[in-house]
Design a protein around this motif. Structure first.
Motif, PDB file in Angstrom:
ATOM      1  N   LYS A  37       4.393  -0.821  -3.830  1.00 33.44           N
ATOM      2  CA  LYS A  37       3.852  -2.086  -3.315  1.00 33.44           C
ATOM      3  C   LYS A  37       4.450  -2.498  -1.970  1.00 33.44           C
ATOM      4  O   LYS A  37       4.105  -3.556  -1.445  1.00 33.44           O
ATOM      5  N   ASN A  38       5.354  -1.673  -1.436  1.00 37.67           N
ATOM      6  CA  ASN A  38       5.897  -1.951  -0.099  1.00 37.67           C
ATOM      7  C   ASN A  38       6.419  -0.651   0.506  1.00 37.67           C
ATOM      8  O   ASN A  38       6.489   0.394  -0.172  1.00 37.67           O
ATOM      9  N   GLY A  39       6.813  -0.710   1.773  1.00 32.82           N
ATOM     10  CA  GLY A  39       7.216   0.491   2.488  1.00 32.82           C
ATOM     11  C   GLY A  39       8.462   1.155   1.942  1.00 32.82           C
ATOM     12  O   GLY A  39       8.526   2.388   1.801  1.00 32.82           O
ATOM     13  N   VAL A  40       9.482   0.362   1.629  1.00 30.73           N
ATOM     14  CA  VAL A  40      10.735   0.925   1.123  1.00 30.73           C
ATOM     15  C   VAL A  40      10.500   1.650  -0.204  1.00 30.73           C
ATOM     16  O   VAL A  40      10.984   2.768  -0.425  1.00 30.73           O
ATOM     17  N   GLU A  41       9.727   1.008  -1.079  1.00 33.08           N
ATOM     18  CA  GLU A  41       9.404   1.631  -2.366  1.00 33.08           C
ATOM     19  C   GLU A  41       8.575   2.897  -2.158  1.00 33.08           C
ATOM     20  O   GLU A  41       8.757   3.899  -2.852  1.00 33.08           O
ATOM     21  N   ALA A  42       7.681   2.864  -1.181  1.00 30.25           N
ATOM     22  CA  ALA A  42       6.835   4.032  -0.894  1.00 30.25           C
ATOM     23  C   ALA A  42       7.690   5.228  -0.484  1.00 30.25           C
ATOM     24  O   ALA A  42       7.454   6.360  -0.941  1.00 30.25           O
ATOM     25  N   LEU A  43       8.690   5.014   0.364  1.00 29.06           N
ATOM     26  CA  LEU A  43       9.566   6.105   0.796  1.00 29.06           C
ATOM     27  C   LEU A  43      10.359   6.665  -0.383  1.00 29.06           C
ATOM     28  O   LEU A  43      10.522   7.882  -0.513  1.00 29.06           O
ATOM     29  N   ILE A  58      -1.687  -0.360   5.839  1.00 30.02           N
ATOM     30  CA  ILE A  58      -0.949  -0.571   7.087  1.00 30.02           C
ATOM     31  C   ILE A  58      -0.256  -1.933   7.106  1.00 30.02           C
ATOM     32  O   ILE A  58       0.950  -2.038   7.350  1.00 30.02           O
ATOM     33  N   MET A  59      -1.005  -3.008   6.826  1.00 29.89           N
ATOM     34  CA  MET A  59      -0.456  -4.359   6.918  1.00 29.89           C
ATOM     35  C   MET A  59       0.258  -4.740   5.627  1.00 29.89           C
ATOM     36  O   MET A  59      -0.363  -5.177   4.660  1.00 29.89           O
ATOM     37  N   MET A  60       1.584  -4.530   5.610  1.00 29.78           N
ATOM     38  CA  MET A  60       2.395  -4.887   4.454  1.00 29.78           C
ATOM     39  C   MET A  60       3.615  -5.655   4.943  1.00 29.78           C
ATOM     40  O   MET A  60       4.068  -5.455   6.074  1.00 29.78           O
ATOM     41  N   PRO A  61       4.169  -6.548   4.123  1.00 22.67           N
ATOM     42  CA  PRO A  61       5.389  -7.260   4.520  1.00 22.67           C
ATOM     43  C   PRO A  61       6.553  -6.290   4.643  1.00 22.67           C
ATOM     44  O   PRO A  61       6.615  -5.286   3.936  1.00 22.67           O
ATOM     45  N   GLY A  62       7.470  -6.575   5.565  1.00 25.46           N
ATOM     46  CA  GLY A  62       8.582  -5.661   5.797  1.00 25.46           C
ATOM     47  C   GLY A  62       8.128  -4.510   6.666  1.00 25.46           C
ATOM     48  O   GLY A  62       7.711  -4.701   7.814  1.00 25.46           O
ATOM     49  N   MET A  63       8.146  -3.319   6.140  1.00 24.40           N
ATOM     50  CA  MET A  63       7.708  -2.131   6.890  1.00 24.40           C
ATOM     51  C   MET A  63       6.196  -2.040   6.908  1.00 24.40           C
ATOM     52  O   MET A  63       5.541  -2.196   5.872  1.00 24.40           O
ATOM     53  N   THR A  64       5.630  -1.786   8.073  1.00 24.42           N
ATOM     54  CA  THR A  64       4.193  -1.529   8.147  1.00 24.42           C
ATOM     55  C   THR A  64       3.920  -0.088   7.714  1.00 24.42           C
ATOM     56  O   THR A  64       4.833   0.742   7.650  1.00 24.42           O
ATOM     57  N   GLY A  65       2.650   0.191   7.455  1.00 18.78           N
ATOM     58  CA  GLY A  65       2.272   1.557   7.105  1.00 18.78           C
ATOM     59  C   GLY A  65       2.593   2.545   8.207  1.00 18.78           C
ATOM     60  O   GLY A  65       2.970   3.692   7.936  1.00 18.78           O
ATOM     61  N   PHE A  66       2.457   2.102   9.467  1.00 18.15           N
ATOM     62  CA  PHE A  66       2.789   2.984  10.590  1.00 18.15           C
ATOM     63  C   PHE A  66       4.268   3.372  10.533  1.00 18.15           C
ATOM     64  O   PHE A  66       4.631   4.538  10.741  1.00 18.15           O
ATOM     65  N   GLU A  67       5.130   2.397  10.244  1.00 23.01           N
ATOM     66  CA  GLU A  67       6.568   2.662  10.171  1.00 23.01           C
ATOM     67  C   GLU A  67       6.902   3.579   8.998  1.00 23.01           C
ATOM     68  O   GLU A  67       7.740   4.481   9.108  1.00 23.01           O
ATOM     69  N   VAL A  68       6.215   3.368   7.882  1.00 24.38           N
ATOM     70  CA  VAL A  68       6.417   4.230   6.717  1.00 24.38           C
ATOM     71  C   VAL A  68       6.039   5.673   7.054  1.00 24.38           C
ATOM     72  O   VAL A  68       6.770   6.627   6.744  1.00 24.38           O
TER      73      VAL A  68
END
Length: 330
Positions: A37-43, A58-68
């Motif tokens: 549900k967020n970039g850190v968890e995705a990594l 792409i548009m997520m709180p914290g890390m964006t999809g681009f950053e992920v």
């Protein structure tokens, strides 16, 4: 959660539970799904589960999809996992940025189930094709290593002459892909030596005439080992194994082919092999100088070697010598 053996695993990343439910409905029957549900968890999930493909908002709180995606491509373990962006952003610049950071596709919301299924299927098929290609290449490389155990040649020799072959192939007019195929096929040139008896293959002194006749069967043995295949790599490897001892004037073996009847890949590997063998130290000889080697090769122009390849070898000598230095013997 572990991947099931029968289904590819997809990682779905979105901060909106409703969007995850939609994707689950579209993809859940055919694929094994894991979620973030967020970039850190995705990594974290990507590194632990190693999914076959990632659908990333792409548009997520914290890390964006681009950053992920940038982080995924930075890490060796996740670099090869294809990323499809699934987003409400439909601006052309956003799409361009998605591809720039390493995404393989871009799907806009609201999604079309048929489009999502088709794009996922396409990119998983590409992953499977790449994996098959890598596996086939690894098998060929390991088979090439096997022949070294029956020879005085070294792994460094095989590596060098393969890279010389690529340089000459590009200079001759091969495409980058064709030259890369020859690079990977060239280590197969002496695979047939596996079939030569040890008392001949490992004899420290000069071979008798009868023994040399047996040794001359190794190109045909190599061709038989590699067999018939629809793979360009194995087809070129077979041709190289069979023809790298043929000579431009027709005096070579096993079939006495002459001039352009000798496949170009065999002609290229022949000159690359001889150049490195002469300029390298062996248990039975000292290394020749580059000057002495080139003098002999130029004398053999039109006899052993195709004249054009002799010219290209001389013209590309700086690149050849750079390879020789890079992979010199320990």
């Amino acid at each position: 959660m572990q991947k099931t053996a029968s289904k590819p695993t997809l990682l779905l990343v979105d901060d909106e539970p409703a969007n995850l439910r939609v994707l689950k409905h579209v993809l859940g029957e055919k694929y094994s799904l894991v979620y973030a549900k967020n970039g850190v968890e995705a990594l974290r999930v990507a590194q632990t589960q190693l999914p076959d493909l990632i659908l990333l908002d792409i548009m997520m709180p914290g890390m964006t999809g681009f950053e992920v995606c940038k982080e995924l491509k930075r890490e060796l373990i996740t670099r090869a996992i294809p990323v499809i962006f699934v987003t409400a952003l439909s601006d052309e610049q956003d799409e361009a940025e998605g591809f720039a950071v390493g995404g393989v596709d871009y799907i806009t919301k609201p999604i079309s189930p048929a489009v999502v299924q088709a794009r996922v299927n396409t990119h998983l098929s590409l992953v499977q094709a790449d994996e098959l290609k890598r596996t086939r290449l690894q098998v060929v490389q390991r088979l090439g290593r096997a022949s070294e155990y029956k020879d005085n040649e070294t792994g460094m020799h095989v590596l060098r002459m393969s890279h010389y072959s690529k340089v000459l192939a590009l200079a001759y007019g091969f495409s980058e892909q064709q030259a890369e195929t020859l690079l990977h096929a060239a280590p197969m040139h002496d695979i047939g030596k596996i079939g030569i008896p040890d008392h001949i293959m490992l004899k420290p002194g000069k071979l008798t005439e009868e023994e040399f006749e047996v040794m001359k069967t190794h190109p045909q043995i190599g061709a038989e080992i590699l067999g018939e295949a629809d793979s360009d790599l194995l087809r070129i490897a077979k041709s190289v194994a069979l023809t790298h001892h043929e000579k431009w004037d027709g005096s070579g073996y096993p079939n006495g082919l002459k001039a352009e009847d000798i496949p170009i890949e065999g002609r290229i590997v022949a000159i690359a092999d001889v150049f490195d063998a002469l300029t390298s130290k062996r248990p039975y000889k000292e290394a020749w100088s580059v000057e002495k080697t080139m003098d002999l090769i130029k004398r053999e122009s039109g006899v052993h070697f195709e004249p054009k390849l002799v010219e290209l070898l001389e013209a590309n000598l700086p690149a050849i010598l750079e390879i020789k230095e890079r992979w010199k013997e320990e």
